[in-house]
Write a protein that holds these residues in place. Sequence first.
Motif, PDB file in Angstrom:
ATOM      1  N   LEU A   1       0.799  -1.223   0.000  1.00 18.12           N
ATOM      2  CA  LEU A   1       0.000   0.000   0.000  1.00 18.12           C
ATOM      3  C   LEU A   1       0.833   1.275   0.000  1.00 18.12           C
ATOM      4  CD1 LEU A   1      -2.747  -1.060   2.584  1.00 18.12           C
ATOM      5  CD2 LEU A   1      -2.868  -1.127   0.085  1.00 18.12           C
ATOM      6  N   SER A   2       2.123   1.195   0.353  1.00 12.89           N
ATOM      7  CA  SER A   2       2.963   2.395   0.351  1.00 12.89           C
ATOM      8  C   SER A   2       3.947   2.411  -0.810  1.00 12.89           C
ATOM      9  CB  SER A   2       3.733   2.517   1.674  1.00 12.89           C
ATOM     10  OG  SER A   2       4.667   1.445   1.803  1.00 12.89           O
ATOM     11  N   GLY A   3       3.757   1.533  -1.805  1.00 13.11           N
ATOM     12  CA  GLY A   3       4.650   1.488  -2.957  1.00 13.11           C
ATOM     13  C   GLY A   3       4.704   2.832  -3.671  1.00 13.11           C
ATOM     14  N   SER A   4       5.879   3.447  -3.715  1.00 12.37           N
ATOM     15  CA  SER A   4       5.973   4.819  -4.216  1.00 12.37           C
ATOM     16  C   SER A   4       5.704   4.917  -5.713  1.00 12.37           C
ATOM     17  CB  SER A   4       7.353   5.402  -3.881  1.00 12.37           C
ATOM     18  OG  SER A   4       8.386   4.583  -4.382  1.00 12.37           O
ATOM     19  N   ILE A   5       6.151   3.940  -6.502  1.00  9.05           N
ATOM     20  CA  ILE A   5       5.960   4.020  -7.951  1.00  9.05           C
ATOM     21  C   ILE A   5       4.498   3.854  -8.342  1.00  9.05           C
ATOM     22  CG2 ILE A   5       6.525   2.914 -10.159  1.00  9.05           C
ATOM     23  CD1 ILE A   5       9.340   2.423  -9.080  1.00  9.05           C
ATOM     24  N   PRO A   6       3.798   2.785  -7.897  1.00  6.11           N
ATOM     25  CA  PRO A   6       2.375   2.684  -8.267  1.00  6.11           C
ATOM     26  C   PRO A   6       1.527   3.827  -7.735  1.00  6.11           C
ATOM     27  CG  PRO A   6       2.976   0.985  -6.664  1.00  6.11           C
ATOM     28  CD  PRO A   6       4.251   1.596  -7.153  1.00  6.11           C
ATOM     29  N   LEU A   7       1.853   4.352  -6.560  1.00 11.82           N
ATOM     30  CA  LEU A   7       1.093   5.488  -6.031  1.00 11.82           C
ATOM     31  C   LEU A   7       1.356   6.748  -6.852  1.00 11.82           C
ATOM     32  CD1 LEU A   7       1.427   5.050  -2.152  1.00 11.82           C
ATOM     33  CD2 LEU A   7      -0.566   4.564  -3.586  1.00 11.82           C
ATOM     34  N   LEU A   8       2.613   6.917  -7.289  1.00 17.67           N
ATOM     35  CA  LEU A   8       2.960   8.111  -8.055  1.00 17.67           C
ATOM     36  C   LEU A   8       2.249   8.135  -9.401  1.00 17.67           C
ATOM     37  CD1 LEU A   8       4.673  10.679  -8.396  1.00 17.67           C
ATOM     38  CD2 LEU A   8       6.471   9.237  -9.370  1.00 17.67           C
TER      39      LEU A   8
END
Length: 443
Positions: free
Chosen positions: A153-160
């Motif tokens: 849930l804190s994955g920076s690439i998919p969230l970005l």
Amino acid sequence: MKSITNFFDRIVQRYLPDAFLFAVILTIIVFIMGIFMTGSSPIQMVEHWGTGFWDLLAFSMQMALIVVTGYVLANTPVVKTALEKTSMLAKTPGQAILLVTFVASIASLINYGFGLVVGALLALQVVKRVPSVDYRLLVASAYSGFLLWHGGLSGSIPLLIATPDHFLQDTIGTIPVTETMFSSYNLFIVFVLLFTLPFLNRMLMKSREGMEIVNPVDWETSSFEDKYEEVEKNERQTPSERLENSQIISMLIGLLGLAFIIYHFATNGFDLNINLVNLIMLFLGILLHRTPRRFLHSVNNAVKNVGGIIVQFPFYAGIMGMMVDSGLSEQMSLWFVSISTEFTFPLFTFISAGLVNFFVPSGGGQWAVQGPIMIPAGIEIGVDSAKTAMAVAWGDAWTNMIQPFWALPLLAIAGLKVRDIMGFCVIILIYSFFPIAIGLLFF
């Protein structure tokens, strides 16, 4: 398995230097590579290094606070009791390994900073409950859970790339998390690792049977153990001493912090970023220590553990500066693109990201370096951009197992050195390649 595990452990124990020297050696390697592989002059490489040296100051403070606030919170009576009760689930060394790995993995899927702290704190309690367990392997098991963070849930690439107006918006638009975090291939990788890593670590424990286990931490004198003696209350306290021992002061400021946390979740949903994790642990620590004096006593003890982070992270920032500004990271990425087909592109993207991560160990920073190269190449070959992004994300997470950058906060809490766990982490790195590769190639 026994011979392989012991081989890597011996090699690492004998030849892997302290984490600071590891960063220095990487600096020299990248400096030389930049000169011979990119045509940059020594003066230009020096400029790239010095210009980037302070680029991770904000991130360094976040990581330092992860250690400090985690230490402070863990030494409150309430949290100590909770950790002790959780540790009671482990009765044998094998159960200890399984418990720590699984809990650390779940925590890392929720948030990477949360996972690092929870894994280290639980390992500390479990080894007291099961003192016969190999503590070095136990801490390595806690760190192995961090392997899952970029698929969580804190994955920076998919969230970005799911956020409007990100820097590749014009190329790929916004990609919802249903196509990245919750895609079939990512869920396959996450669930395979979540349910097999505990048993892999238990196999590593079995391979250590018959060997002398020396746990390098003395629990009675450990810097993690926060001894505090209550100050006797008397009528002769000065006004300043009464404030320092006032539960009302801690209650007021603690409730103010928690009010903001509730407001944040109410207005932003479940946005559990690293700053919020630190904020939660900080204000819970203030509340649960009850008085400012107890809280500050714990903080003073905690800061003894963050020296490695403060000194080493600027060197990694300098390495990142040389990698990016010299074009070395771009050359590495383009070479993997040149040997890829539509079928193999996700795999080679994953491997290239793992290699680049060794020198640029930051998820967001790595995406800024590789995203503009890998995304257009993937589109030209005919590969889905969501899968390309997740291949970079998993490459970033994969080689964290043998890159001390992210291990430093966990090791600071656990009281170990990087060489104490890295031999086991090599085995975890080798094993995890296969489920990640299968997920990226066949789903």
